[in-house]
Design an enzyme around this catalytic site. Sequence first.
Site, PDB file in Angstrom:
ATOM      1  N   HIS A  10      -1.970   7.173  -8.077  1.00 29.25           N
ATOM      2  CA  HIS A  10      -2.415   7.658  -6.763  1.00 29.25           C
ATOM      3  C   HIS A  10      -1.451   7.217  -5.659  1.00 29.25           C
ATOM      4  O   HIS A  10      -1.035   8.020  -4.819  1.00 29.25           O
ATOM      5  CB  HIS A  10      -3.825   7.144  -6.467  1.00 29.25           C
ATOM      6  CG  HIS A  10      -4.291   7.424  -5.065  1.00 29.25           C
ATOM      7  ND1 HIS A  10      -4.574   8.705  -4.622  1.00 29.25           N
ATOM      8  CD2 HIS A  10      -4.505   6.598  -4.007  1.00 29.25           C
ATOM      9  CE1 HIS A  10      -4.956   8.641  -3.349  1.00 29.25           C
ATOM     10  NE2 HIS A  10      -4.922   7.395  -2.947  1.00 29.25           N
ATOM     11  N   ARG A  39       6.491  10.119   2.068  1.00 27.24           N
ATOM     12  CA  ARG A  39       7.755   9.405   2.299  1.00 27.24           C
ATOM     13  C   ARG A  39       8.863   9.825   1.347  1.00 27.24           C
ATOM     14  O   ARG A  39       9.972   9.321   1.439  1.00 27.24           O
ATOM     15  CB  ARG A  39       7.532   7.887   2.163  1.00 27.24           C
ATOM     16  CG  ARG A  39       6.703   7.278   3.282  1.00 27.24           C
ATOM     17  CD  ARG A  39       6.623   5.770   3.145  1.00 27.24           C
ATOM     18  NE  ARG A  39       5.913   5.370   1.931  1.00 27.24           N
ATOM     19  CZ  ARG A  39       4.583   5.254   1.846  1.00 27.24           C
ATOM     20  NH1 ARG A  39       3.842   5.479   2.911  1.00 27.24           N
ATOM     21  NH2 ARG A  39       4.013   4.903   0.721  1.00 27.24           N
ATOM     22  N   TYR A  79      -3.236   6.415  11.139  1.00 32.86           N
ATOM     23  CA  TYR A  79      -3.140   5.301  10.192  1.00 32.86           C
ATOM     24  C   TYR A  79      -1.981   4.342  10.413  1.00 32.86           C
ATOM     25  O   TYR A  79      -1.984   3.241   9.868  1.00 32.86           O
ATOM     26  CB  TYR A  79      -3.149   5.806   8.742  1.00 32.86           C
ATOM     27  CG  TYR A  79      -1.796   6.185   8.169  1.00 32.86           C
ATOM     28  CD1 TYR A  79      -1.204   7.400   8.498  1.00 32.86           C
ATOM     29  CD2 TYR A  79      -1.117   5.338   7.304  1.00 32.86           C
ATOM     30  CE1 TYR A  79       0.019   7.757   7.972  1.00 32.86           C
ATOM     31  CE2 TYR A  79       0.114   5.677   6.777  1.00 32.86           C
ATOM     32  CZ  TYR A  79       0.675   6.889   7.109  1.00 32.86           C
ATOM     33  OH  TYR A  79       1.894   7.232   6.585  1.00 32.86           O
ATOM     34  N   LYS A 135     -11.838   7.258   7.426  1.00 29.98           N
ATOM     35  CA  LYS A 135     -12.510   6.777   6.224  1.00 29.98           C
ATOM     36  C   LYS A 135     -13.919   6.264   6.491  1.00 29.98           C
ATOM     37  O   LYS A 135     -14.739   6.212   5.578  1.00 29.98           O
ATOM     38  CB  LYS A 135     -11.714   5.599   5.633  1.00 29.98           C
ATOM     39  CG  LYS A 135     -10.304   5.928   5.247  1.00 29.98           C
ATOM     40  CD  LYS A 135     -10.278   6.655   3.930  1.00 29.98           C
ATOM     41  CE  LYS A 135      -8.857   6.713   3.397  1.00 29.98           C
ATOM     42  NZ  LYS A 135      -8.843   7.182   2.025  1.00 29.98           N
TER      43      LYS A 135
HETATM   44 CA    CA Z   1     -10.370   4.873  -0.717  1.00 30.16          CA
END
Ligand code: CA
Length: 427
Positions: free
Chosen positions: A140, A149, A251, A260
């Site tokens: 992930h 990136r 973020y 989130k």
């Molecule tokens: Ca998470």
Amino acid sequence: MIKANNPELKSYLSVDKDSDFPIQNIPFGVFKTATQPARLCTRIGDHVIDLFSLNKLGFFIDLKIPASVFENDYINDFMALGKAQCRAVRDRISELLDNRKDKWNAHELTEHFIHNIKDVEILLPVKVTDYTDFYSSIEHATNVGTMFRGVENALKPNWRHLPVGYHGRASSIVVSGTPIKRPCGQQMPADATAPVYGPCRLLDFELEMAFIVGQATKQGEALSTKAAEDYIFGMVLFNDWSARDIQKWEYEPLGPFLGKSFASSISPWVVTLDALEHFRVPGPVQEPAVLPYLQYEGHRNLDIHLEVDIQTPEGVVQTVCRSNFKYMYWNMAQQLAHHTVNGCNLNVGDMCASGTISGKTPDSYGSMLEISWRGTKPVAMPDGTERKFIQDGDTVIMRGMSEKDGLRIGFGEVSGAIIPATPLVEV
Ligand code: CA
């Protein structure tokens, strides 16, 4: 071997052969009925077993547990009894419901402590004291890093040296079945020159599992990887809903925040680490070698099959991911050792999520961000529509189970349906 784990056991209660909840599971949860307050329970097949009533009938009398532990909104007080007591209760339940060892004749009293699952409401099992989200799947982290990136810089320099994590919000963790309202927030669309506020357009799930801390530590104490699992009571499925557009704009430099924190959904049955003992497997080789406080012995990964379905409002279902908890690069013992290595104390009820659990192949990616590769590869649904992210009215369903030598231990499911964004109540 833990007595309740014996694969030879068989309950006198009916259990479907495909059930996640044979007598060897004995997870813990909380339920209520129209006439009774919240009580602790376990589950065998589709039978919900009232632990307050079992205690009242005297079946736990030698364990000397206060009745208030069982007539309770949460399992926190039960977990706080410690692993030895919880294990004794699990073993006793197993004996009471086993067709050969029921020396207490509990089967003659089942009307006093058993409900059909259809007749009760299953509640959030844990009062979550703090919530930490790790980022421990190398697949992930590599996928997301590659997207944002480039492949050369996919993993940050720290990633292979420590289990990266952040502190999330405990207040918005909800139980399976709770509708999830599409969040609103500040975003910077690709073609815009100034940020806008509005409903999230890139709503995503994250396929995760979470463990629950069952024993507190004191400030200044650090857990070794050897001791860490003694502090883990059990696990649940965890959907860490994510607003990708809000997340992308907010973020840097301090990590996830409002993208989130609006909601995370958990499955209602806390499967004990004890019940999963049979499914331990080795983890991936960690290269370069980690610092001594993160080194560990034994098999610390768990073989838990995971899958994610998207269901449309019309009931059309598409499985979009099949993954496995065993892929985790950092295991739970390492996560907890790292969590406490600065002396930060743990509380009973703390919840630590794994981070999105992706495998190596696209059919095992644990988020729509990866599955649709930022929206460039939409998923075809059986009704002819497609999904890049999650739409209003969609339900996301995650399931997890372990299977070996004919024994199946599962988590059931965690589901959540998305309802449209509405203006928030200003107070
Ligand atoms: Ca998470």
